[in-house]
Design a protein around this motif. Structure first.
Motif, PDB file in Angstrom:
ATOM      1  N   ASP A  41      39.802  32.861  39.336  1.00 18.43           N
ATOM      2  CA  ASP A  41      39.353  31.563  38.822  1.00 18.43           C
ATOM      3  C   ASP A  41      40.368  30.464  39.124  1.00 18.43           C
ATOM      4  O   ASP A  41      39.985  29.340  39.456  1.00 18.43           O
ATOM      5  N   GLU A  42      41.656  30.781  39.009  1.00 16.77           N
ATOM      6  CA  GLU A  42      42.683  29.779  39.302  1.00 16.77           C
ATOM      7  C   GLU A  42      42.677  29.400  40.780  1.00 16.77           C
ATOM      8  O   GLU A  42      42.838  28.228  41.128  1.00 16.77           O
ATOM      9  N   ILE A  43      42.454  30.383  41.646  1.00 13.44           N
ATOM     10  CA  ILE A  43      42.349  30.084  43.087  1.00 13.44           C
ATOM     11  C   ILE A  43      41.138  29.193  43.335  1.00 13.44           C
ATOM     12  O   ILE A  43      41.222  28.186  44.037  1.00 13.44           O
ATOM     13  N   ALA A  44      40.010  29.544  42.726  1.00 12.09           N
ATOM     14  CA  ALA A  44      38.785  28.745  42.892  1.00 12.09           C
ATOM     15  C   ALA A  44      38.976  27.324  42.369  1.00 12.09           C
ATOM     16  O   ALA A  44      38.514  26.357  42.991  1.00 12.09           O
ATOM     17  N   GLN A  45      39.655  27.176  41.224  1.00  9.42           N
ATOM     18  CA  GLN A  45      39.916  25.840  40.674  1.00  9.42           C
ATOM     19  C   GLN A  45      40.790  25.028  41.622  1.00  9.42           C
ATOM     20  O   GLN A  45      40.560  23.833  41.810  1.00  9.42           O
ATOM     21  N   ILE A  47      41.050  25.367  44.915  1.00  8.65           N
ATOM     22  CA  ILE A  47      40.255  25.021  46.090  1.00  8.65           C
ATOM     23  C   ILE A  47      39.271  23.898  45.755  1.00  8.65           C
ATOM     24  O   ILE A  47      39.004  23.036  46.593  1.00  8.65           O
ATOM     25  N   LYS A  48      38.756  23.870  44.540  1.00  7.06           N
ATOM     26  CA  LYS A  48      37.834  22.804  44.121  1.00  7.06           C
ATOM     27  C   LYS A  48      38.510  21.432  44.180  1.00  7.06           C
ATOM     28  O   LYS A  48      37.860  20.419  44.453  1.00  7.06           O
ATOM     29  N   SER A  81      42.119  35.239  54.218  1.00  2.41           N
ATOM     30  CA  SER A  81      40.747  35.741  54.330  1.00  2.41           C
ATOM     31  C   SER A  81      39.823  35.180  53.253  1.00  2.41           C
ATOM     32  O   SER A  81      38.636  34.956  53.506  1.00  2.41           O
ATOM     33  N   PHE A  82      40.348  34.894  52.055  1.00  6.65           N
ATOM     34  CA  PHE A  82      39.486  34.376  50.990  1.00  6.65           C
ATOM     35  C   PHE A  82      39.048  32.935  51.240  1.00  6.65           C
ATOM     36  O   PHE A  82      38.213  32.415  50.511  1.00  6.65           O
ATOM     37  N   MET A  83      39.592  32.293  52.282  1.00  7.59           N
ATOM     38  CA  MET A  83      39.190  30.926  52.624  1.00  7.59           C
ATOM     39  C   MET A  83      37.854  30.900  53.366  1.00  7.59           C
ATOM     40  O   MET A  83      37.319  29.834  53.633  1.00  7.59           O
ATOM     41  N   GLY A  84      37.324  32.051  53.709  1.00 12.49           N
ATOM     42  CA  GLY A  84      36.036  32.105  54.391  1.00 12.49           C
ATOM     43  C   GLY A  84      36.181  31.901  55.887  1.00 12.49           C
ATOM     44  O   GLY A  84      37.237  32.140  56.469  1.00 12.49           O
ATOM     45  N   GLU A  85      35.120  31.428  56.505  1.00 12.94           N
ATOM     46  CA  GLU A  85      35.081  31.250  57.957  1.00 12.94           C
ATOM     47  C   GLU A  85      35.820  29.981  58.363  1.00 12.94           C
ATOM     48  O   GLU A  85      35.245  28.901  58.398  1.00 12.94           O
ATOM     49  N   MET A  86      37.097  30.124  58.628  1.00 14.12           N
ATOM     50  CA  MET A  86      37.907  28.995  59.112  1.00 14.12           C
ATOM     51  C   MET A  86      38.632  29.453  60.364  1.00 14.12           C
ATOM     52  O   MET A  86      38.997  30.616  60.486  1.00 14.12           O
TER      53      MET A  86
END
Length: 148
Positions: A41-45, A47-48, A81-86
């Motif tokens: 959740d902290e990573i997602a926050q 990135i938001k 890898s958690f950044m998706g397709e970059m």
């Protein structure tokens, strides 16, 4: 998270963070509750936060060895890898040690925001691995100097 969370408790301890140089470098910004661990959740926050910032951040990279510019070293910024397709960005240092980064798929005016593992490979194959977060509110990434 699954790649880094070896004990399966849903958060990354300092010991688990060594698997991600990028998250390690950004721990102070990502660990919102200051519990010395990072959750999904902290990573997602974090990135938001990028939604309210620029799409691309200008990045200057210089390599130095023994106080002198390092020539002919390859630098690669690979998104976690958690950044998706970059795409990754790579460049070779010139006689002044500066590196012009370009993407594998397309040239962009800077680097997209995100978490990156940086691999610096010198002639002879010696590698240095570091991490960083590229974002508008991380001023030190606009002029990065690596002293090897």
């Amino acid at each position: 998270m699954e790649s880094y969370d070896s004990d399966g408790d849903g958060s990354l301890s300092s010991a688990e963070l060594v698997k991600s140089p990028a998250l390690t470098s950004a721990k102070e910004r990502v660990d919102a509750n200051d519990d010395d661990a990072i959750s999904a959740d902290e990573i997602a926050q974090r990135i938001k936060v990028y939604d309210s910032q620029s799409s691309f951040v200008p990045v200057t990279v210089q390599l130095r060895l023994g106080g002198r510019p390092l020539e002919m070293a390859t630098v690669t910024f690979a998104p976690e890898s958690f950044m998706g397709e970059m795409q990754s960005f790579t460049g070779v240092s010139d006689a002044t040690g500066y590196v012009m980064l370009s993407g594998e798929e397309q040239k962009l005016p800077g680097l997209p925001q995100g978490f990156y593992t940086i691999t610096i490979t010198r002639e002879g194959g010696e590698q240095t691995i570091q991490g960083c977060e590229i974002a508008d509110d991380v001023p030190e990434v606009s002029r990065m100097t690596f002293n090897l």
